[in-house]
Design an enzyme around this catalytic site. Structure first.
Site: not given
Ligand SMILES: [Zn+2]
Length: 490
Positions: A224, A265, A425
């Site tokens: 992030h 974000d 994943q």
């Molecule tokens: Zn994001």
């Protein structure tokens, strides 16, 4: 929404008409970037920003006003690094909060200085809130504008000429722009979409705002960070070009879509909402445990918009409406609301009742497009998709390591001794990505982009399955440590 409707027939809110210079479909082509009367090449854009900044600094120097007015300590300002140094703000530690410094936690915990839950909570609750820091961050570093000179600028500029390609390598672009991928990309897209001209945006304010946003992302987060924001924005740009959507979009829609992607974000602490809740972080109580991070991303963005004055020339009702719509878009990225959006999307498609002439429906599709952009990593080419996968898992594992170290319950997917990258994943693709993109395919009707994404998704999942299978059959090495993801197979 009603307030914005009033502007639909005005210059700012009007829909592009076919044949116009700013028509989205013409903006998408390379030739428009090169020939459009209102668009500039990247070097010219940077040059313009340099000139404007130079003149503004001269003016500030003469008048001794503005942000320096009450800051004696800053009167000898010689660049942002020095200002930060004087203010005691390290480059990685802006006034943003929540801020969790993993290096500090690791160092101090290892040396035995911190070892109790109580101390952890105190550390996590610590609001490193420098009142002046946002103002300081509004100052564009003089050096950053020179970083794009020469060969790198040329290569970055060349990459931008293909910014609408799905195989755009955001990691390479970030290196070529010396870590300024988000600012550079957004300047280019706003210019290319004709938004600077259309909304009469002040270039300096725009640049200030984008620098603030970029710097409010935590570069020490494996996932992030500002590169993720740039990646999501590039994907959003690709989705806004999809014919079924593009023909209806107004400049305001494109502005909101790109802005939401850029800031969705911002100031992410690198841990998830359950972590903030169980450590009783002040943001969790502020937002009453509901979309805690997303609310914070939105509120931070609004703060930076107001501080930069980017929209200060627009009617106040319009800026309020923009702020609200921005919130609605960013809040839609809360993954816990996935089913809510997915079932609405399905219902619309089943009933074939999406009327994109209607502002509310376009807004809904912007929410869906942003959600797709946010989780599109598995739809990228393998080399990039794999990098993102490893990064997001690394961030999960760091949270798990923190939880283990401070004897908190380890969150799902965060246990590096149990949760492997392939397993994470495969679950992510099966339960979140595929259901959303299956509906997106119904909406876009198998365009080349959608075909390419679905093909990558299929192949990437097969690769993760093969890796999972290999790990499983090797039985790991018995050390309990996660295996490195080694590429195997085709
Ligand atoms: Zn994001």
């Amino acid at each position: 929404m009603p307030v914005l409707n009033r502007f639909l027939n005005s210059e700012l809110g009007r829909r592009w008409k076919a044949g116009e210079e700013l028509l989205p479909s013409s903006v998408w082509t390379l030739s428009t970037y090169q020939q459009g009367a209102l668009t500039m090449e990247l070097p010219e854009l940077i040059q313009l920003v340099k000139l404007v900044w130079k003149s503004k600094h001269n003016l500030q120097g003469q008048k001794k006003r503005g942000i320096f007015e009450n800051e004696d300590a800053l009167s000898n300002y010689q660049g942002e690094a020095r200002v930060r140094e004087q203010a005691g703000v390290l480059s990685e530690r802006r006034g943003s909060f929540p801020f969790i410094d993993f290096r500090l936690l690791n160092t101090t915990a290892n040396s035995g200085e911190i070892g109790t839950k109580k101390k952890l909570k105190r550390l996590l609750s610590f609001q490193r809130y420098f009142h002046a820091s946002r103002l300081l961050r509004g100052i564009v570093p003089q050096t950053s504008l020179h970083l794009l000179d020469g060969d790198y600028l040329g290569q970055a500029g060349h990459m931008l000429s293909k910014v609408g390609a799905w195989n755009f390598d955001i990691f390479l672009f970030d290196r070529l722009t010396n870590g300024n991928s988000l600012v550079t990309l957004l300047c280019h897209l706003f210019n290319g979409h004709g938004l600077i001209h259309h909304f009469q945006l002040d270039m300096v304010k725009l640049h200030q705002f984008l620098v603030m946003v970029q710097e409010d992302y935590h570069s020490q987060n494996p996932y992030h960070n500002a590169v993720h924001a740039a990646d999501v924005t590039q994907a959003m740009h690709c989705y806004l070009k999809e014919p079924r959507l593009a023909r209806y979009l107004t400049p305001l829609d494109i502005f909101l879509g790109l802005l939401a992607a850029t800031s969705h974000d911002v100031d992410h602490p690198g841990v998830n909402q359950p972590f903030l809740v169980k450590t009783k972080h002040h943001l969790a109580s502020l937002y009453q445990n509901v979309s805690v991070l997303e609310n914070h991303h939105w509120r931070s963005t609004v703060g930076m918009l107001r501080e930069s004055g980017l929209l200060s020339h627009l009617p106040v009702e319009m800026t309020q409406e923009i702020e609200q719509q921005l919130g609605s878009l960013i809040l839609a990225t809360d993954i816990s609301r996935q089913n809510e959006f997915l079932s609405s999307f399905k219902t619309h498609l089943d009933n074939d009742d999406l009327s994109l002439e209607v502002a509310e429906h376009r807004h809904f599709m912007l929410q869906i497009a942003l959600k797709c952009a946010d989780i599109c990593n598995p739809c990228r080419v393998w080399e990039m998709s794999k990098q993102w996968s490893e990064r997001v898992c690394e961030e999960f594992y760091r949270q798990g390591d923190l939880e283990r170290k401070f004897e908190l319950e380890i969150s799902p997917l965060c246990n590096q001794h149990m949760d492997t990258v392939p397993a994470i994943q495969i679950g992510f693709m099966t339960y979140l990505v595929e259901p959303l993109f299956d509906e997106w395919r119904r909406f876009t009707d198998n365009t080349p982009l959608t075909e390419a994404m679905m093909s990558h998704l299929r192949k990437n999942k097969a690769r993760w399955r093969a890796l999972h299978h290999n790990q499983h059959h090797r039985g790991d090495d018995g050390s309990g440590q996660r295996s490195e993801v080694v590429e195997s197979g085709p």
